[in-house]
Design a protein around this motif. Structure first.
Motif, PDB file in Angstrom:
ATOM      1  N   GLY A 105     -10.329   0.572  -0.027  1.00  0.00           N
ATOM      2  CA  GLY A 105     -10.734   0.460  -1.438  1.00  0.00           C
ATOM      3  C   GLY A 105      -9.741  -0.359  -2.253  1.00  0.00           C
ATOM      4  O   GLY A 105     -10.128  -1.183  -3.095  1.00  0.00           O
ATOM      5  N   LEU A 106      -8.455  -0.120  -2.020  1.00  0.00           N
ATOM      6  CA  LEU A 106      -7.436  -0.884  -2.742  1.00  0.00           C
ATOM      7  C   LEU A 106      -7.481  -2.358  -2.359  1.00  0.00           C
ATOM      8  O   LEU A 106      -7.312  -3.242  -3.217  1.00  0.00           O
ATOM      9  N   THR A 107      -7.700  -2.622  -1.067  1.00  0.00           N
ATOM     10  CA  THR A 107      -7.760  -4.013  -0.616  1.00  0.00           C
ATOM     11  C   THR A 107      -8.939  -4.740  -1.231  1.00  0.00           C
ATOM     12  O   THR A 107      -8.827  -5.886  -1.692  1.00  0.00           O
ATOM     13  N   GLU A 108     -10.104  -4.078  -1.274  1.00  0.00           N
ATOM     14  CA  GLU A 108     -11.277  -4.702  -1.887  1.00  0.00           C
ATOM     15  C   GLU A 108     -11.086  -4.897  -3.394  1.00  0.00           C
ATOM     16  O   GLU A 108     -11.530  -5.886  -3.962  1.00  0.00           O
ATOM     17  N   THR A 112      -1.672   4.863  -8.795  1.00  0.00           N
ATOM     18  CA  THR A 112      -0.677   3.956  -9.364  1.00  0.00           C
ATOM     19  C   THR A 112      -0.874   2.540  -8.864  1.00  0.00           C
ATOM     20  O   THR A 112      -0.809   1.566  -9.629  1.00  0.00           O
ATOM     21  N   THR A 113      -1.112   2.409  -7.540  1.00  0.00           N
ATOM     22  CA  THR A 113      -1.348   1.089  -6.964  1.00  0.00           C
ATOM     23  C   THR A 113      -2.596   0.455  -7.551  1.00  0.00           C
ATOM     24  O   THR A 113      -2.617  -0.744  -7.876  1.00  0.00           O
ATOM     25  N   LEU A 117       0.851  -1.192   0.000  1.00  0.00           N
ATOM     26  CA  LEU A 117       0.000   0.000   0.000  1.00  0.00           C
ATOM     27  C   LEU A 117       0.885   1.240   0.000  1.00  0.00           C
ATOM     28  O   LEU A 117       2.002   1.233   0.534  1.00  0.00           O
ATOM     29  N   PRO A 118       0.439   2.313  -0.568  1.00  0.00           N
ATOM     30  CA  PRO A 118       1.253   3.529  -0.602  1.00  0.00           C
ATOM     31  C   PRO A 118       1.432   4.119   0.802  1.00  0.00           C
ATOM     32  O   PRO A 118       0.559   3.965   1.682  1.00  0.00           O
ATOM     33  N   ALA A 119       2.557   4.739   1.026  1.00  0.00           N
ATOM     34  CA  ALA A 119       2.831   5.376   2.312  1.00  0.00           C
ATOM     35  C   ALA A 119       1.836   6.510   2.543  1.00  0.00           C
ATOM     36  O   ALA A 119       1.480   7.235   1.604  1.00  0.00           O
ATOM     37  N   ARG A 153      -5.005  -3.494 -11.411  1.00  0.00           N
ATOM     38  CA  ARG A 153      -5.727  -3.789 -12.651  1.00  0.00           C
ATOM     39  C   ARG A 153      -4.826  -4.535 -13.633  1.00  0.00           C
ATOM     40  O   ARG A 153      -5.269  -5.457 -14.319  1.00  0.00           O
ATOM     41  N   THR A 154      -3.565  -4.116 -13.713  1.00  0.00           N
ATOM     42  CA  THR A 154      -2.632  -4.802 -14.611  1.00  0.00           C
ATOM     43  C   THR A 154      -2.455  -6.262 -14.211  1.00  0.00           C
ATOM     44  O   THR A 154      -2.447  -7.163 -15.055  1.00  0.00           O
ATOM     45  N   TYR A 155      -2.315  -6.480 -12.921  1.00  0.00           N
ATOM     46  CA  TYR A 155      -2.149  -7.854 -12.440  1.00  0.00           C
ATOM     47  C   TYR A 155      -3.412  -8.670 -12.730  1.00  0.00           C
ATOM     48  O   TYR A 155      -3.341  -9.820 -13.152  1.00  0.00           O
TER      49      TYR A 155
END
Length: 987
Positions: free
Chosen positions: A167-170, A88-89, A13-15, A94-96
């Motif tokens: 949100g990123l985790t979900e 970016t994360t 996760l971003p700092a 999405r790329t992965y």
């Protein structure tokens, strides 16, 4: 999916945004300047020192304000940085996920993808899975393998930061709209909506057929699946009961039926994979651990050993026709690669002798058999392949890349036709534009009328010219017999034209497009059939030809477009590279058959050739090429036959027949003739040794006119030309009848070169007039030359008939006026081009008649002579030896007459000799003496001659090396003379 094919499955996760450093008002910094200012004032007593007391508070206040501004700016920057890092994360996630989707789709493609792609990779059947047999159900949310690294995340972070982390985790937890796959080995049952369940089950069955090898598994269809035709087309072995597909037992309520697709290993009676469709969930048979519901509530996996796999999804369905398309393609590919489980498979290779040993049943009369060209050059999975070029054609296109076996296919096909059809019924014309070696062995066949190769351009060109004449010949034969088709005749065989590397032939002879299109259009009724072979038919074989070529054969090609251009599909692009002779054969609009063509050995060709007794050579579609040696007797004999057979008496007697011409467009040889009246003067051009003199000799001997062979010596040539030139002005036909005369000039270019610059223009001018006015006076010129030199440039246009013989190179041929495309590099001696046709000059047993000699008179030794000489001493010796009494010119001018008229003591005729200068100094003396003596000029230049003779006319040239003189006459005509006895040159 494999871990190695994906990037690092952990994303940090971003700092969080960094808080600005704390800052307080600098009280000490503000007080110290005040105290220092008061101390200075007390010491110095200067009031100005108190001004510095205000600087401290002001500087401290400014520093505080700047720190607050910097803190707010830092906070904004950190928030922007955090937002960018979150974006970016999110992009990395999405790329992965996209890569996960790609892995999932590649691992378990949908059935509709298989149908659209059609081409089944047979190599998948070589690596059949043992434990897990994934099949694609549809699309839904799939748990991702991506893990979120929360290192550095603190609970004290602001709420909006935790919201972004959540949100990123979900986002990373699930892949949306991802392929959902299950292990078919667990057994799959479907219930609910019957139409939707069958469509999904059909999709699963096609995926299993793609994965399970036909050679190691069988398939059994039950229920409604047993009635679907796509199952019959699968390459796998279909288990049957009493000749029909097995029907399952009924379970559950009355009237319900179970439809199943069972897969099992060969040699194992129990199925190892089963897909079953039932009406209700309670009807699901045991052994099916995956159960799928398809009804109004939605489509979902309701039973699965892994509870995480129980989910709703969007199904991937497949229709019956779509399944049939894939099943057909899979069956063809399995048969191609020897993987089909049917009772018959294609052999890896096939020997022609084995194929030829198979029994044949010939039906119908001989006339009926003439209506076909059935041959068996290959086998299919079910037996021998019968190809009828007449019934399936009438023409064929064969495609295939290098090394696929095109030449071998053509040889096998030709030999198969020869094995089953008499030479009286079919002949073969073989065209090989790959060097000529491919068809060499087939010359043993009595059916073969010839081979055309790219190694002999002249032979190829004349053969192609004869093909159009062959069509006209067959039209005449049909018309005379009152027939509409060649099959109605018993004395005219069919002609099969086989072309290997059609594209190369068209590149060398683009004009043949029209001819082959004509053959394609009219060949069926005329009995002329084409088999055209090329690597890439697209763009080479024109539409007019393709429209009449219903028989299409494609060996392996490099791409689907080339395959589609031949057989209408891209199947040929998937043929294996090592299967030489493997091909698809399409008969018109019918589906293509996968076949294996036989390989022919020299022994096979010999065996077929020996079947047919040789009664005589077959009729060739062209005449034999001209011989390099044609006798004049042969030409005269042919002329006699032509006159005997010509009832119209159209053969003209004034024509000089001097050779044979090649008329491939008429399929015969002709007689070369030159008509002076119709053709005009004749010019023969060619290099040294090309046969020019032979042609002149033959023309001279067949001519009925007076033949004058003009000498190459300038003096004799001048005299002969003077006679012809003088005839132009002679009008008294009663005294001098106009007898036809042929002036023969060999190497006229060399002859003109031997004249000097004074004589050459006069000779050219006189020849020009002879050429212009000669025909009106029955004079025609036959001349030869190596090339058109400068003097000939004005004469050659007056000689309309040109016979071009061999030239050393194309440039000389073009400079002679020939068209570049007509140049033939390897013409033999006597070979040439005459009126657009190849010619071979007849060889006469005689020699060229002797050339006309120089006309030189002999001086009368009884007459006095007056000699003006550039070499007086030599003249004195010559005339003294001939018997003249020598007198030298001396004394005063005017006394010359007395030396001749009143000689003192002269016992013989007098020769009065003086130098050129002496006579020029005695002006008028020679003119005075002409009435008393013969005036002779010895060794004088043309300038001296003109001064002494008082004329601008040229005297006749003297023969080099001979003791000749010019004699001046009272009429103004100068003659060439000699003395009766001459002595060796003294000078």
């Amino acid at each position: 999916m494999t871990e190695s094919s994906l990037p690092d499955p952990r994303i940090s996760l971003p700092a969080p945004p960094q808080a600005p450093a704390p800052f307080r008002f600098p009280v000490v910094a503000a007080i110290v300047p005040v105290v220092a200012s008061v101390a200075i004032w007390l010491i110095t007593g200067s009031a100005f020192a108190l001004v510095f007391a205000a600087l401290g508070p002001l500087a401290a206040t400014g520093s505080y304000v700047d720190s607050r501004i910097t803190a707010r700016k830092t906070k904004r920057v950190e928030r922007a940085r955090f937002s960018a890092d979150v974006a970016t994360t999110s992009g990395e996630i999405r790329t992965y996920h996209r890569r996960e989707l790609s892995e999932l789709e590649e691992r378990t493609p949908t059935a509709i993808m298989l149908v659209n792609d059609v081409l089944t990779d047979a190599s998948r059947w070589m690596r059949e899975p043992d434990d897990v047999l994934p099949v694609h159900l549809g699309y839904g949310n799939v748990r991702s393998s991506l893990a979120i690294d929360r290192a550095g995340v603190h609970d004290s972070a602001p709420r909006e930061v935790h919201d972004a982390y959540r949100g990123l985790t979900e986002q990373a937890e699930y892949v949306s709209c991802a392929p959902i796959a299950v292990n078919a080995r667990l057994g799959i049952a479907l219930f609910g909506n019957n139409l939707m369940a069958l469509s999904l089950a059909r999709s699963l069955a096609i995926q299993l057929a793609r994965t399970l090898a036909p050679t190691s598994s069988w398939v059994r269809l039950t229920g409604v699946f047993a009635a679907e035709t796509w199952g019959e087309r699968l390459p796998h072995r279909l288990l049957r009961s009493n000749g029909h597909s097995e029907q399952p037992s009924h379970e559950g309520s009355a009237g319900s039926e179970i439809a199943s697709v069972h897969w099992g290993a060969l040699g194992n009676a129990s199925p190892r994979v089963s897909i079953t469709v039932v009406s209700e969930e309670k009807q699901v048979p045991s052994g099916h651990r995956i159960v799928i519901r398809t009804n109004a509530e939605g489509i979902a996996v309701v039973r699965h050993p892994d509870r995480h796999q129980r989910r709703d999804f969007e199904p991937s369905l497949l229709g019956r026709e779509q399944a049939l398309v894939w099943a057909r393609a899979a069956h063809d590919i399995a048969a191609r690669d020897g993987l089909a489980s049917g009772d018959h498979t294609l052999p890896g290779s096939l020997a022609f002798d084995e194929l030829d040993k198979r029994p044949r049943t010939v039906h119908g009369s001989a006339l009926e058999r003439r209506k076909s060209l059935v041959a068996h050059p290959a086998v299919t999975a079910s037996g021998a392949l019968a190809i009828d070029l007449v019934g399936d054609g009438p023409h064929a296109i064969v495609g295939g890349t290098t090394g696929s076996g095109k030449s071998e296919l053509l040889i096998a096909w030709v030999l198969a036709m020869a094995a089953e059809t008499s030479p009286d019924d079919v002949t073969f014309l073989l065209i090989d534009f790959k060097g000529g070696s491919a068809f060499a062995g087939l010359t043993q066949l009595p059916h073969t009328v010839g081979i055309i190769t790219d190694l002999d351009e002249a032979a190829a060109a004349r053969a192609f010219a004869s093909l159009r004449a062959e069509l006209r010949h067959r039209e005449r034969v049909l018309a005379m017999a009152g027939a509409r088709d060649i099959s109605e005749l018993t004395n005219e065989p069919r002609l099969v034209i086989v072309v290997d590397e059609f594209a190369a032939m068209m590149a060398d002879y683009p004009q043949l497009h029209a001819l082959f299109s004509d053959i394609a259009a009219r060949g069926r009724s005329l009995g002329v059939h084409l088999i055209l072979c090329t690597q890439r038919p697209s763009g080479v074989v024109r539409d007019a030809l393709l429209a009449n070529a219903d028989l299409r054969i494609s060996l392996r090609v490099n791409n689907g477009a080339d395959s589609s251009a031949v057989i209408g599909s891209d199947r040929a692009a998937e043929l294996p590279a090592d299967a030489k002779g493997r091909a698809w054969v399409a008969h018109g609009s019918s589906s293509a058959d996968l076949v294996q063509f036989a390989l022919v050995t020299p022994q096979d060709i010999t065996a077929v050739a020996e079947r047919w007794p040789v009664t005589g050579p077959p009729r060739r579609p062209w005449c034999e090429p001209l011989s390099e040696h044609v006798s004049l007797g042969t030409v005269l004999a042919a002329l006699g036959e032509e006159r005997d057979g010509d009832n119209s008496n159209s053969v003209s007697s004034d024509v000089l027949h001097f050779g044979m011409t090649d008329l491939p467009e008429l399929q015969r040889h002709g007689i070369a003739g030159w008509s002076p009246l119709d053709d005009g003067h004749l010019l023969l051009l060619g290099a040294s040794g090309s046969g020019k003199t032979t042609a002149l000799t033959t023309l001279a001997h067949v001519s009925a006119a007076e033949v004058t062979v003009m000498s190459a010596e300038p003096a004799a040539f001048w005299d002969s030309l003077a006679i012809a030139y003088g005839r132009l002005d002679f009008s008294d036909e009663a005294a001098y009848p106009l007898q036809p005369t042929h002036l023969v000039i060999d190497d006229i270019d060399a002859v003109l070169a031997r004249f000097d610059d004074e004589y050459r223009p006069v000779v050219v001018e006189r020849l020009t007039r002879v050429l212009r006015e000669g025909p009106a006076n029955s004079i025609w010129v036959i001349a030869s030359a190596q090339r058109i030199t400068a003097p000939l440039q004005s004469l050659s246009p007056l000689m309309p008939s040109v016979l071009r013989l061999h030239f050393s190179n194309r440039q000389d041929f073009v400079l002679s006026g020939g068209a570049s495309e007509n140049f033939v590099a390897n013409l033999p001696a006597g070979g040439g081009l005459w009126k657009g046709n190849r010619l071979q000059i007849a060889e006469s047993a005689e020699y060229l008649p002797v050339a006309e000699r120089v006309l030189t008179a002999t001086l009368n030794p009884d007459h006095h002579v007056v000699v003006a000489s550039s070499r007086p001493a030599a003249s004195v010796a010559a005339f003294a030896a001939a018997g003249w009494e020598i007198r030298n010119v001396d004394g005063a001018p005017g006394a010359e007459r007395d030396l001749i008229i009143s000689p003192s003591g002269a016992s013989s005729p007098i020769a009065l000799i003086g130098s050129v200068d002496e006579w020029q100094s005695r002006w008028g003396a020679l003119a005075t003496l002409r009435s008393h003596a013969t005036v002779v000029l010895d060794g004088c230049s043309l300038s001296d001659y003109r001064q002494l003779a008082r004329t601008r006319e040229l005297p006749p040239p003297l023969t080099g090396g001979a003791r000749e003189y010019w004699r001046l006459s009272d009429s103004g005509q100068t003659q060439r003379v000699r003395v009766s006895h001459r002595t060796p040159e003294a000078d």
